[in-house]
Design a protein around this motif. Structure first.
Motif, PDB file in Angstrom:
ATOM      1  N   ILE A   1       5.263   5.656  -3.325  1.00  0.00           N
ATOM      2  CA  ILE A   1       6.616   5.463  -2.816  1.00  0.00           C
ATOM      3  C   ILE A   1       7.013   6.697  -2.029  1.00  0.00           C
ATOM      4  O   ILE A   1       6.900   7.816  -2.523  1.00  0.00           O
ATOM      5  N   LEU A   2       7.472   6.476  -0.805  1.00  0.00           N
ATOM      6  CA  LEU A   2       7.994   7.562   0.014  1.00  0.00           C
ATOM      7  C   LEU A   2       9.493   7.653  -0.238  1.00  0.00           C
ATOM      8  O   LEU A   2      10.220   6.655  -0.109  1.00  0.00           O
ATOM      9  N   LEU A   3       9.943   8.839  -0.645  1.00  0.00           N
ATOM     10  CA  LEU A   3      11.357   9.089  -0.910  1.00  0.00           C
ATOM     11  C   LEU A   3      11.899  10.076   0.114  1.00  0.00           C
ATOM     12  O   LEU A   3      11.222  11.043   0.470  1.00  0.00           O
ATOM     13  N   ARG A   4      13.090   9.828   0.582  1.00  0.00           N
ATOM     14  CA  ARG A   4      13.808  10.812   1.398  1.00  0.00           C
ATOM     15  C   ARG A   4      15.105  11.116   0.669  1.00  0.00           C
ATOM     16  O   ARG A   4      15.906  10.228   0.427  1.00  0.00           O
ATOM     17  N   ASP A   5      15.276  12.361   0.289  1.00  0.00           N
ATOM     18  CA  ASP A   5      16.449  12.796  -0.474  1.00  0.00           C
ATOM     19  C   ASP A   5      16.662  11.930  -1.720  1.00  0.00           C
ATOM     20  O   ASP A   5      17.780  11.533  -2.034  1.00  0.00           O
ATOM     21  N   GLY A   6      15.549  11.630  -2.400  1.00  0.00           N
ATOM     22  CA  GLY A   6      15.615  10.919  -3.657  1.00  0.00           C
ATOM     23  C   GLY A   6      15.794   9.416  -3.563  1.00  0.00           C
ATOM     24  O   GLY A   6      15.894   8.743  -4.582  1.00  0.00           O
ATOM     25  N   LYS A   7      15.808   8.873  -2.368  1.00  0.00           N
ATOM     26  CA  LYS A   7      15.979   7.436  -2.161  1.00  0.00           C
ATOM     27  C   LYS A   7      14.715   6.843  -1.567  1.00  0.00           C
ATOM     28  O   LYS A   7      14.104   7.423  -0.660  1.00  0.00           O
ATOM     29  N   GLU A   8      14.330   5.667  -2.051  1.00  0.00           N
ATOM     30  CA  GLU A   8      13.119   5.012  -1.561  1.00  0.00           C
ATOM     31  C   GLU A   8      13.268   4.597  -0.099  1.00  0.00           C
ATOM     32  O   GLU A   8      14.237   3.948   0.285  1.00  0.00           O
ATOM     33  N   VAL A   9      12.267   4.976   0.707  1.00  0.00           N
ATOM     34  CA  VAL A   9      12.199   4.577   2.107  1.00  0.00           C
ATOM     35  C   VAL A   9      11.270   3.371   2.242  1.00  0.00           C
ATOM     36  O   VAL A   9      11.600   2.376   2.876  1.00  0.00           O
ATOM     37  N   GLU A  10      10.102   3.483   1.616  1.00  0.00           N
ATOM     38  CA  GLU A  10       9.080   2.429   1.703  1.00  0.00           C
ATOM     39  C   GLU A  10       8.035   2.703   0.639  1.00  0.00           C
ATOM     40  O   GLU A  10       7.985   3.798   0.078  1.00  0.00           O
ATOM     41  N   ARG A  11       7.157   1.714   0.406  1.00  0.00           N
ATOM     42  CA  ARG A  11       6.071   1.895  -0.552  1.00  0.00           C
ATOM     43  C   ARG A  11       4.832   1.151  -0.071  1.00  0.00           C
ATOM     44  O   ARG A  11       4.930   0.204   0.702  1.00  0.00           O
ATOM     45  N   ILE A  12       3.689   1.613  -0.563  1.00  0.00           N
ATOM     46  CA  ILE A  12       2.431   0.905  -0.379  1.00  0.00           C
ATOM     47  C   ILE A  12       1.749   0.814  -1.739  1.00  0.00           C
ATOM     48  O   ILE A  12       1.931   1.679  -2.598  1.00  0.00           O
ATOM     49  N   VAL A  13       0.989  -0.250  -1.911  1.00  0.00           N
ATOM     50  CA  VAL A  13       0.330  -0.513  -3.184  1.00  0.00           C
ATOM     51  C   VAL A  13      -1.158  -0.712  -2.929  1.00  0.00           C
ATOM     52  O   VAL A  13      -1.555  -1.371  -1.967  1.00  0.00           O
ATOM     53  N   ARG A  14      -1.973  -0.120  -3.794  1.00  0.00           N
ATOM     54  CA  ARG A  14      -3.434  -0.221  -3.714  1.00  0.00           C
ATOM     55  C   ARG A  14      -3.967   0.145  -2.331  1.00  0.00           C
ATOM     56  O   ARG A  14      -4.808  -0.536  -1.768  1.00  0.00           O
ATOM     57  N   PHE A  15      -3.489   1.254  -1.824  1.00  0.00           N
ATOM     58  CA  PHE A  15      -3.959   1.761  -0.538  1.00  0.00           C
ATOM     59  C   PHE A  15      -5.354   2.347  -0.695  1.00  0.00           C
ATOM     60  O   PHE A  15      -5.728   2.799  -1.773  1.00  0.00           O
ATOM     61  N   THR A  16      -6.114   2.330   0.379  1.00  0.00           N
ATOM     62  CA  THR A  16      -7.486   2.840   0.317  1.00  0.00           C
ATOM     63  C   THR A  16      -7.807   3.834   1.424  1.00  0.00           C
ATOM     64  O   THR A  16      -8.856   4.459   1.393  1.00  0.00           O
ATOM     65  N   SER A  17      -6.889   3.995   2.393  1.00  0.00           N
ATOM     66  CA  SER A  17      -7.202   4.881   3.514  1.00  0.00           C
ATOM     67  C   SER A  17      -6.062   5.854   3.797  1.00  0.00           C
ATOM     68  O   SER A  17      -4.892   5.561   3.538  1.00  0.00           O
ATOM     69  N   ALA A  18      -6.438   6.995   4.355  1.00  0.00           N
ATOM     70  CA  ALA A  18      -5.438   7.992   4.758  1.00  0.00           C
ATOM     71  C   ALA A  18      -4.539   7.414   5.841  1.00  0.00           C
ATOM     72  O   ALA A  18      -3.360   7.770   5.919  1.00  0.00           O
ATOM     73  N   GLU A  19      -5.068   6.507   6.648  1.00  0.00           N
ATOM     74  CA  GLU A  19      -4.274   5.890   7.713  1.00  0.00           C
ATOM     75  C   GLU A  19      -3.086   5.114   7.140  1.00  0.00           C
ATOM     76  O   GLU A  19      -1.989   5.149   7.695  1.00  0.00           O
ATOM     77  N   GLU A  20      -3.279   4.438   6.022  1.00  0.00           N
ATOM     78  CA  GLU A  20      -2.168   3.717   5.378  1.00  0.00           C
ATOM     79  C   GLU A  20      -1.072   4.694   4.939  1.00  0.00           C
ATOM     80  O   GLU A  20       0.118   4.411   5.092  1.00  0.00           O
ATOM     81  N   VAL A  21      -1.481   5.829   4.418  1.00  0.00           N
ATOM     82  CA  VAL A  21      -0.515   6.841   3.981  1.00  0.00           C
ATOM     83  C   VAL A  21       0.184   7.441   5.201  1.00  0.00           C
ATOM     84  O   VAL A  21       1.397   7.638   5.193  1.00  0.00           O
ATOM     85  N   ARG A  22      -0.552   7.694   6.272  1.00  0.00           N
ATOM     86  CA  ARG A  22       0.050   8.223   7.505  1.00  0.00           C
ATOM     87  C   ARG A  22       1.098   7.262   8.068  1.00  0.00           C
ATOM     88  O   ARG A  22       2.164   7.679   8.520  1.00  0.00           O
ATOM     89  N   ARG A  23       0.791   5.953   8.042  1.00  0.00           N
ATOM     90  CA  ARG A  23       1.746   4.954   8.539  1.00  0.00           C
ATOM     91  C   ARG A  23       3.030   4.986   7.704  1.00  0.00           C
ATOM     92  O   ARG A  23       4.117   4.822   8.233  1.00  0.00           O
ATOM     93  N   LEU A  24       2.892   5.199   6.422  1.00  0.00           N
ATOM     94  CA  LEU A  24       4.060   5.317   5.558  1.00  0.00           C
ATOM     95  C   LEU A  24       4.917   6.502   5.989  1.00  0.00           C
ATOM     96  O   LEU A  24       6.134   6.407   6.058  1.00  0.00           O
ATOM     97  N   LEU A  25       4.273   7.594   6.329  1.00  0.00           N
ATOM     98  CA  LEU A  25       5.017   8.778   6.778  1.00  0.00           C
ATOM     99  C   LEU A  25       5.743   8.543   8.095  1.00  0.00           C
ATOM    100  O   LEU A  25       6.790   9.137   8.337  1.00  0.00           O
ATOM    101  N   LEU A  26       5.208   7.686   8.939  1.00  0.00           N
ATOM    102  CA  LEU A  26       5.874   7.397  10.217  1.00  0.00           C
ATOM    103  C   LEU A  26       7.238   6.737  10.001  1.00  0.00           C
ATOM    104  O   LEU A  26       8.104   6.815  10.866  1.00  0.00           O
ATOM    105  N   LEU A  27       7.430   6.116   8.862  1.00  0.00           N
ATOM    106  CA  LEU A  27       8.699   5.460   8.550  1.00  0.00           C
ATOM    107  C   LEU A  27       9.781   6.461   8.153  1.00  0.00           C
ATOM    108  O   LEU A  27      10.945   6.106   8.073  1.00  0.00           O
ATOM    109  N   SER A  28       9.363   7.678   7.896  1.00  0.00           N
ATOM    110  CA  SER A  28      10.331   8.683   7.443  1.00  0.00           C
ATOM    111  C   SER A  28      11.171   9.149   8.600  1.00  0.00           C
ATOM    112  O   SER A  28      12.180   9.706   8.496  1.00  0.00           O
TER     113      SER A  28
END
Length: 112
Positions: free
Chosen positions: A85-112
């Motif tokens: 779960i990506l949090l900004r100031d303690g609030k959920e922005v987005e989440r991913i489940v059962r990720f397998t690649s760094a690219e999935e995590v990077r895409r999550l960061l783009l939502l920040s």
């Protein structure tokens, strides 16, 4: 800073989960990861997580050992591991489940 929080990649799941109040009081961009050290999906995701966080070394990474009776996981409605779960100031922005690649995590960061 709460005991379970680490700047940069956190290698271990902490049994000592922060409270929901502590999570909501965070004032930074934070990854909140739920899983278990014996979980095969979590082990696969570990390298992806480390690679993505190493590119953003100022991120806080809270890695919580989840399971039956673990309150924080239920408060975030975690059903499968790993859940990131990506949090900004303690609030959920987005989440991913059962990720397998760094690219999935990077895409999550783009939502920040």
């Amino acid at each position: 800073m709460m005991q379970a929080a680490t700047i940069g990649f956190n290698t271990e799941y902490s049994e000592d989960a922060p409270s929901l109040e502590e999570i909501h009081s965070l004032s930074s961009l934070t990854f909140l990861e739920f899983g278990a050290p014996w979980c095969g999906h979590c082990q696969v995701a570990r390298n992806a997580m480390q690679e993505a966080i190493d590119e953003h070394s100022s991120l806080v990474h809270i890695k919580v050992f989840d399971g039956k009776g673990k309150r924080l996981g239920r408060q975030f409605a975690v059903k499968l591991w790993p859940t990131l779960i990506l949090l900004r100031d303690g609030k959920e922005v987005e989440r991913i489940v059962r990720f397998t690649s760094a690219e999935e995590v990077r895409r999550l960061l783009l939502l920040s």
